[in-house]
Design a protein around this motif. Sequence first.
Motif, PDB file in Angstrom:
ATOM      1  N   GLY A  92      -3.791  14.123 -60.527  1.00 28.65           N
ATOM      2  CA  GLY A  92      -3.047  14.587 -59.364  1.00 28.65           C
ATOM      3  C   GLY A  92      -3.347  13.818 -58.099  1.00 28.65           C
ATOM      4  N   GLY A  93      -4.355  12.947 -58.143  1.00 28.36           N
ATOM      5  CA  GLY A  93      -4.701  12.167 -56.963  1.00 28.36           C
ATOM      6  C   GLY A  93      -3.674  11.094 -56.663  1.00 28.36           C
ATOM      7  N   ARG A  94      -3.700  10.584 -55.450  1.00 25.22           N
ATOM      8  CA  ARG A  94      -2.797   9.509 -55.054  1.00 25.22           C
ATOM      9  C   ARG A  94      -3.069   8.264 -55.898  1.00 25.22           C
ATOM     10  NH1 ARG A  94      -0.827   9.971 -49.497  1.00 25.22           N
ATOM     11  NH2 ARG A  94      -0.598   7.695 -49.549  1.00 25.22           N
ATOM     12  N   ALA A  95      -2.007   7.635 -56.369  1.00 21.62           N
ATOM     13  CA  ALA A  95      -2.155   6.421 -57.174  1.00 21.62           C
ATOM     14  C   ALA A  95      -2.303   5.221 -56.246  1.00 21.62           C
ATOM     15  CB  ALA A  95      -0.970   6.252 -58.110  1.00 21.62           C
ATOM     16  N   GLU A  96      -3.393   5.228 -55.495  1.00 20.42           N
ATOM     17  CA  GLU A  96      -3.755   4.128 -54.596  1.00 20.42           C
ATOM     18  C   GLU A  96      -5.152   3.670 -54.999  1.00 20.42           C
ATOM     19  OE1 GLU A  96      -3.424   5.447 -50.597  1.00 20.42           O
ATOM     20  OE2 GLU A  96      -1.244   5.488 -50.622  1.00 20.42           O
ATOM     21  N   ARG A 111     -12.254   7.367 -48.268  1.00 14.83           N
ATOM     22  CA  ARG A 111     -12.153   8.816 -48.065  1.00 14.83           C
ATOM     23  C   ARG A 111     -12.329   9.202 -46.600  1.00 14.83           C
ATOM     24  NH1 ARG A 111     -17.219  11.790 -50.052  1.00 14.83           N
ATOM     25  NH2 ARG A 111     -17.918  10.926 -48.050  1.00 14.83           N
ATOM     26  N   ASN A 112     -13.373   8.679 -45.952  1.00 15.17           N
ATOM     27  CA  ASN A 112     -13.699   9.129 -44.598  1.00 15.17           C
ATOM     28  C   ASN A 112     -12.610   8.827 -43.577  1.00 15.17           C
ATOM     29  OD1 ASN A 112     -16.030   9.862 -45.892  1.00 15.17           O
ATOM     30  ND2 ASN A 112     -17.403   8.636 -44.636  1.00 15.17           N
ATOM     31  N   PRO A 113     -12.070   7.600 -43.531  1.00  9.64           N
ATOM     32  CA  PRO A 113     -11.002   7.364 -42.549  1.00  9.64           C
ATOM     33  C   PRO A 113      -9.756   8.200 -42.817  1.00  9.64           C
ATOM     34  CG  PRO A 113     -11.327   5.439 -43.954  1.00  9.64           C
ATOM     35  CD  PRO A 113     -12.469   6.364 -44.209  1.00  9.64           C
ATOM     36  N   ALA A 114      -9.423   8.404 -44.094  1.00  5.70           N
ATOM     37  CA  ALA A 114      -8.258   9.235 -44.405  1.00  5.70           C
ATOM     38  C   ALA A 114      -8.458  10.663 -43.896  1.00  5.70           C
ATOM     39  CB  ALA A 114      -7.997   9.232 -45.909  1.00  5.70           C
ATOM     40  N   GLN A 115      -9.615  11.233 -44.173  1.00  2.00           N
ATOM     41  CA  GLN A 115      -9.885  12.597 -43.725  1.00  2.00           C
ATOM     42  C   GLN A 115      -9.930  12.693 -42.205  1.00  2.00           C
ATOM     43  OE1 GLN A 115     -13.502  13.532 -45.894  1.00  2.00           O
ATOM     44  NE2 GLN A 115     -12.341  14.511 -47.546  1.00  2.00           N
ATOM     45  N   LEU A 116     -10.522  11.718 -41.557  1.00  3.78           N
ATOM     46  CA  LEU A 116     -10.605  11.724 -40.102  1.00  3.78           C
ATOM     47  C   LEU A 116      -9.221  11.799 -39.470  1.00  3.78           C
ATOM     48  CD1 LEU A 116     -12.508  11.195 -37.522  1.00  3.78           C
ATOM     49  CD2 LEU A 116     -11.631   8.855 -37.699  1.00  3.78           C
ATOM     50  N   LEU A 117      -8.266  11.058 -40.024  1.00  7.44           N
ATOM     51  CA  LEU A 117      -6.925  11.010 -39.444  1.00  7.44           C
ATOM     52  C   LEU A 117      -5.988  12.072 -40.014  1.00  7.44           C
ATOM     53  CD1 LEU A 117      -6.278   7.171 -39.156  1.00  7.44           C
ATOM     54  CD2 LEU A 117      -7.224   8.740 -37.464  1.00  7.44           C
ATOM     55  N   GLY A 118      -6.517  12.919 -40.884  1.00  7.70           N
ATOM     56  CA  GLY A 118      -5.717  14.028 -41.387  1.00  7.70           C
ATOM     57  C   GLY A 118      -4.814  13.684 -42.548  1.00  7.70           C
ATOM     58  N   PHE A 119      -5.135  12.608 -43.271  1.00  6.44           N
ATOM     59  CA  PHE A 119      -4.358  12.214 -44.441  1.00  6.44           C
ATOM     60  C   PHE A 119      -5.070  12.634 -45.720  1.00  6.44           C
ATOM     61  CE2 PHE A 119      -3.005   8.978 -41.296  1.00  6.44           C
ATOM     62  CZ  PHE A 119      -1.642   9.223 -41.316  1.00  6.44           C
ATOM     63  N   GLU A 120      -4.311  12.759 -46.787  1.00  3.64           N
ATOM     64  CA  GLU A 120      -4.899  13.044 -48.096  1.00  3.64           C
ATOM     65  C   GLU A 120      -5.674  11.822 -48.580  1.00  3.64           C
ATOM     66  OE1 GLU A 120      -3.517  13.817 -52.736  1.00  3.64           O
ATOM     67  OE2 GLU A 120      -2.005  13.518 -51.164  1.00  3.64           O
ATOM     68  N   PRO A 121      -6.947  11.962 -48.886  1.00  2.00           N
ATOM     69  CA  PRO A 121      -7.692  10.821 -49.420  1.00  2.00           C
ATOM     70  C   PRO A 121      -7.240  10.502 -50.844  1.00  2.00           C
ATOM     71  CG  PRO A 121      -9.160  12.545 -48.599  1.00  2.00           C
ATOM     72  CD  PRO A 121      -7.799  13.148 -48.702  1.00  2.00           C
ATOM     73  N   ALA A 122      -7.353   9.247 -51.215  1.00  2.58           N
ATOM     74  CA  ALA A 122      -7.135   8.869 -52.608  1.00  2.58           C
ATOM     75  C   ALA A 122      -8.398   9.209 -53.394  1.00  2.58           C
ATOM     76  CB  ALA A 122      -6.822   7.382 -52.708  1.00  2.58           C
ATOM     77  N   ARG A 123      -8.225   9.846 -54.550  1.00  2.10           N
ATOM     78  CA  ARG A 123      -9.375  10.253 -55.376  1.00  2.10           C
ATOM     79  C   ARG A 123      -9.091   9.914 -56.830  1.00  2.10           C
ATOM     80  NH1 ARG A 123     -12.479  13.816 -52.187  1.00  2.10           N
ATOM     81  NH2 ARG A 123     -11.334  14.875 -50.524  1.00  2.10           N
ATOM     82  N   LEU A 124     -10.148   9.609 -57.563  1.00  3.08           N
ATOM     83  CA  LEU A 124     -10.003   9.297 -58.986  1.00  3.08           C
ATOM     84  C   LEU A 124     -10.015  10.578 -59.798  1.00  3.08           C
ATOM     85  CD1 LEU A 124     -12.245   6.131 -59.519  1.00  3.08           C
ATOM     86  CD2 LEU A 124      -9.869   6.295 -58.764  1.00  3.08           C
TER      87      LEU A 124
END
Length: 389
Positions: A353-357, A337-350
């Motif tokens: 509608g969350g990213r299937a990553e 979550r933290n690196p995704a948010q830092l770089l302005g990307f949508e974090p993957a979440r369980l």
Amino acid sequence: MLSLHARRYDTLEPVRITLAGDRIAAVEPAWPDGAVADWPIVAPGLFDLQINGHGGVWFSDDALTPEQVRTAVTAYPRFGVTRLCPTLITNSFDGLAQGFRAIRQACEQDPLVSRLVAACHLEGPYISKEDGPRGAHPLEHVRPADWNEFQKLQEISGQRIRLVTLAPEADGAIEFIRTATANGVVIAIGHTAATPEQVRAAVDAGATLSTHLGNGCHAMLHRHRNYLLEQLAEPRLTASLITDGHHLPAALVKIILKVKTPRKIVLTCDAAGWAGCPPGVYESKLGRSELLDSGKLVVAGQRELLAGSAQETDVCVVKVREFAGVSWKDALDMTSRNPAQLLGFEPARLRRGGRAELFLFRHEPGAQRLTVQATIVSGEVCCGQLDRR
């Protein structure tokens, strides 16, 4: 549709997750007949924002090819990584241009590589010339911050450079930070010998990250006025940490976690090109390195001076739990979550509608890394396999 059964990383509750394309369609409670202790844990895929290569491939290689990029990048889902930032360190303009060109071509030629490469990280060449802070970066290519040069590299990369690590004291650095952040580039402080005032000036200009805090430093620092404490105390800075078991001692990891809290920490393996190689002596343009049986990568001929990291991201998750006693939730959020948010990307979440990553794993007590069962990128199993339940 694809479905899986596992225990959530944040609560360890058994769930059934259904995927539809590249999104999560449903997350529902599972009602198993028996025990679930043997079920794997499911978590958002890991996001590593500082990876230099793998298996003998260096992204900073002057002769890097798209095929080599593909080989190195696609190795990482085996370790739970679903997004990463290929990192190029201090080099000549031509060397950097070739690296970014090869990464762009690999992304354009291979859909999986394109999905895995979230962005690129330029670490240098606008860093300190001093021994210690400079680390393994070649002195002959260290130079003042140059926005015009960066724009050329950005164009060559296909606008993929999202993160730049620089030293605040480099000539032109503060103006570079202002211009870069205004253009959507995240700036990190690293490989620096800056004064506290220069650190604060960089943060005021827009820097938001400390690259591998605690490494790339002088061996001896002033006990009060130093760039390490200044960055640690600055609430606007997130700190990235290399928790591979070799770069930072447990006590320092605990201190940084206490001060920053898990919300303001990003874990990275900062893997060198020798990650994934067997123990032995290796040579590159950066010099001779030895990969020890312990997994420690050192300058050849001795056992203490590090030559980078040879561990993958999952090891850092295990080690931060060992060193600081954090939960699976905190360890994995710091690596997803933290690196995704830092770089302005949508974090993957369980969640629906969350990213299937996602990745599924187990961990045996005392094991030095995770046992990754399967990794799912954009809704597709790209390595391993799912249990049938």
